[in-house]
Design a protein around this motif. Structure first.
Motif, PDB file in Angstrom:
ATOM      1  N   ILE A 172      -4.420  33.690 -31.472  1.00  0.00           N
ATOM      2  CA  ILE A 172      -3.428  33.820 -30.414  1.00  0.00           C
ATOM      3  C   ILE A 172      -4.076  34.462 -29.189  1.00  0.00           C
ATOM      4  N   ASN A 173      -3.915  33.831 -28.050  1.00  0.00           N
ATOM      5  CA  ASN A 173      -4.448  34.351 -26.784  1.00  0.00           C
ATOM      6  C   ASN A 173      -5.941  34.659 -26.856  1.00  0.00           C
ATOM      7  N   GLY A 174      -6.665  33.833 -27.556  1.00  0.00           N
ATOM      8  CA  GLY A 174      -8.110  34.018 -27.656  1.00  0.00           C
ATOM      9  C   GLY A 174      -8.520  35.101 -28.623  1.00  0.00           C
ATOM     10  N   GLU A 175      -7.576  35.686 -29.362  1.00  0.00           N
ATOM     11  CA  GLU A 175      -7.868  36.730 -30.337  1.00  0.00           C
ATOM     12  C   GLU A 175      -7.615  36.223 -31.749  1.00  0.00           C
ATOM     13  N   CYS A 176      -8.363  36.747 -32.696  1.00  0.00           N
ATOM     14  CA  CYS A 176      -8.130  36.468 -34.114  1.00  0.00           C
ATOM     15  C   CYS A 176      -7.384  37.654 -34.702  1.00  0.00           C
ATOM     16  N   CYS A 177      -6.099  37.474 -34.908  1.00  0.00           N
ATOM     17  CA  CYS A 177      -5.252  38.572 -35.368  1.00  0.00           C
ATOM     18  C   CYS A 177      -5.047  38.509 -36.882  1.00  0.00           C
ATOM     19  N   PRO A 178      -4.996  39.660 -37.536  1.00  0.00           N
ATOM     20  CA  PRO A 178      -4.684  39.677 -38.973  1.00  0.00           C
ATOM     21  C   PRO A 178      -3.274  39.130 -39.220  1.00  0.00           C
ATOM     22  N   MET A 179      -3.123  38.309 -40.241  1.00  0.00           N
ATOM     23  CA  MET A 179      -1.810  37.779 -40.586  1.00  0.00           C
ATOM     24  C   MET A 179      -0.921  38.851 -41.202  1.00  0.00           C
ATOM     25  N   CYS A 180       0.390  38.627 -41.108  1.00  0.00           N
ATOM     26  CA  CYS A 180       1.347  39.473 -41.805  1.00  0.00           C
ATOM     27  C   CYS A 180       1.484  38.984 -43.244  1.00  0.00           C
ATOM     28  N   SER A 181       1.855  39.882 -44.117  1.00  0.00           N
ATOM     29  CA  SER A 181       1.981  39.559 -45.542  1.00  0.00           C
ATOM     30  C   SER A 181       3.243  38.743 -45.799  1.00  0.00           C
ATOM     31  N   PRO A 182       3.342  38.067 -46.963  1.00  0.00           N
ATOM     32  CA  PRO A 182       4.600  37.417 -47.344  1.00  0.00           C
ATOM     33  C   PRO A 182       5.746  38.433 -47.311  1.00  0.00           C
ATOM     34  N   GLY A 183       6.915  37.979 -46.851  1.00  0.00           N
ATOM     35  CA  GLY A 183       8.047  38.891 -46.722  1.00  0.00           C
ATOM     36  C   GLY A 183       8.083  39.612 -45.389  1.00  0.00           C
ATOM     37  N   GLU A 184       7.116  39.304 -44.504  1.00  0.00           N
ATOM     38  CA  GLU A 184       7.047  39.927 -43.184  1.00  0.00           C
ATOM     39  C   GLU A 184       6.834  38.876 -42.110  1.00  0.00           C
ATOM     40  N   HIS A 185       7.061  39.265 -40.852  1.00  0.00           N
ATOM     41  CA  HIS A 185       6.746  38.410 -39.714  1.00  0.00           C
ATOM     42  C   HIS A 185       6.112  39.265 -38.619  1.00  0.00           C
ATOM     43  N   VAL A 186       5.512  38.610 -37.635  1.00  0.00           N
ATOM     44  CA  VAL A 186       4.834  39.321 -36.549  1.00  0.00           C
ATOM     45  C   VAL A 186       5.860  39.933 -35.602  1.00  0.00           C
ATOM     46  N   TYR A 187       5.702  41.222 -35.358  1.00  0.00           N
ATOM     47  CA  TYR A 187       6.520  41.900 -34.349  1.00  0.00           C
ATOM     48  C   TYR A 187       5.764  41.952 -33.017  1.00  0.00           C
ATOM     49  N   LYS A 188       4.465  42.273 -33.078  1.00  0.00           N
ATOM     50  CA  LYS A 188       3.599  42.253 -31.898  1.00  0.00           C
ATOM     51  C   LYS A 188       2.238  41.693 -32.291  1.00  0.00           C
ATOM     52  N   HIS A 189       1.760  40.746 -31.479  1.00  0.00           N
ATOM     53  CA  HIS A 189       0.434  40.204 -31.730  1.00  0.00           C
ATOM     54  C   HIS A 189      -0.629  41.267 -31.453  1.00  0.00           C
ATOM     55  N   CYS A 190      -1.756  41.100 -32.095  1.00  0.00           N
ATOM     56  CA  CYS A 190      -2.850  42.033 -31.855  1.00  0.00           C
ATOM     57  C   CYS A 190      -3.442  41.817 -30.464  1.00  0.00           C
ATOM     58  N   THR A 191      -4.167  42.781 -30.001  1.00  0.00           N
ATOM     59  CA  THR A 191      -4.916  42.675 -28.746  1.00  0.00           C
ATOM     60  C   THR A 191      -6.364  43.041 -29.033  1.00  0.00           C
TER      61      THR A 191
END
Length: 220
Positions: free
Chosen positions: A34-53
């Motif tokens: 996302i946005n040129g960054e490789c962000c750690p995924m969220c675990s099952p049962g969760e969703h992204v609240y804020k993308h990494c920077t």
């Protein structure tokens, strides 16, 4: 000359490698791009609240009630749980959880007509009712309808959902006179041979024909 060709080939390989990495962002299997960054995924049962920077990691939140997420992900929302609609003949066999969807099954006295290997039953219908004149050959299940069969000759059922058909009463074997023959929904009607009521009952149809014939003729 040869080294120039090799140089160009090498440059093309480097370019393609960089292009491939640029398209896939060269992220690991537990990361999303996302946005040129490789962000750690969220675990099952969760969703992204804020993308990494460049300076922070991914912020995750648990799925809210009525939603779920089966796999590690980089999504901003969890998936809405399946609703088992009684109007479609369904009930909930397994409740939705943060890591799994609900599984539907048919209501009582219903059978499934459309299935989904992940969500269970998608549509169900009520078992057929075996009407008078028939009997239940095979009871319905959650996957099959009730199998009804017509009463055979000289048998009857006068109630719905009868488990079997009953034989007509044999008036002759009882030393009686049959005044009304049995049908597939009613038993034979017997009377004693010397019973005046039986003779009257036998004459009633004849009298009705004699009396009503002139009236019917007038209307015709």
């Amino acid at each position: 000359m040869m080294w120039q060709i090799m140089w160009h080939l090498w440059m093309w390989m480097v370019y393609l490698l960089l292009l491939f990495c640029d398209l896939s962002y060269c992220c690991g299997s537990a990361e999303y791009s996302i946005n040129g960054e490789c962000c750690p995924m969220c675990s099952p049962g969760e969703h992204v609240y804020k993308h990494c920077t460049e300076y922070t990691v991914t912020t995750c939140k648990p799925c809210t009630a009525g939603s779920f997420m089966v796999l590690p992900n980089g999504l901003l929302r969890c998936i809405t749980c399946t609703v088992c609609d009684p109007g479609l003949g369904l009930k909930t066999d397994r409740e939705c959880s943060p890591t799994s969807d609900a599984v539907c099954g048919p209501l009582d006295q219903h059978y499934c007509t459309e299935t989904d290997h992940k969500k269970g039953c998608r549509l169900a219908q009520r078992h057929s009712i075996c009407r008078p004149g028939t009997f239940i050959r095979r009871n319905g299940t959650t996957l099959t309808n009730t199998d009804c069969e017509q009463c055979r000759d000289k048998t009857f059922s006068n109630k719905s959902s009868s488990p079997f058909c009953k034989p007509h009463t044999d008036c002759q074997s009882l030393g009686l006179q049959e005044i009304t023959a049995g049908t597939n929904t009613s038993d034979s009607v017997c009377a004693t041979r010397n019973d005046p009521c039986s003779r009257v009952a036998a004459l009633v149809p004849v009298v009705l024909v004699v009396v009503l014939s002139p009236v019917i003729g007038i209307f015709i």
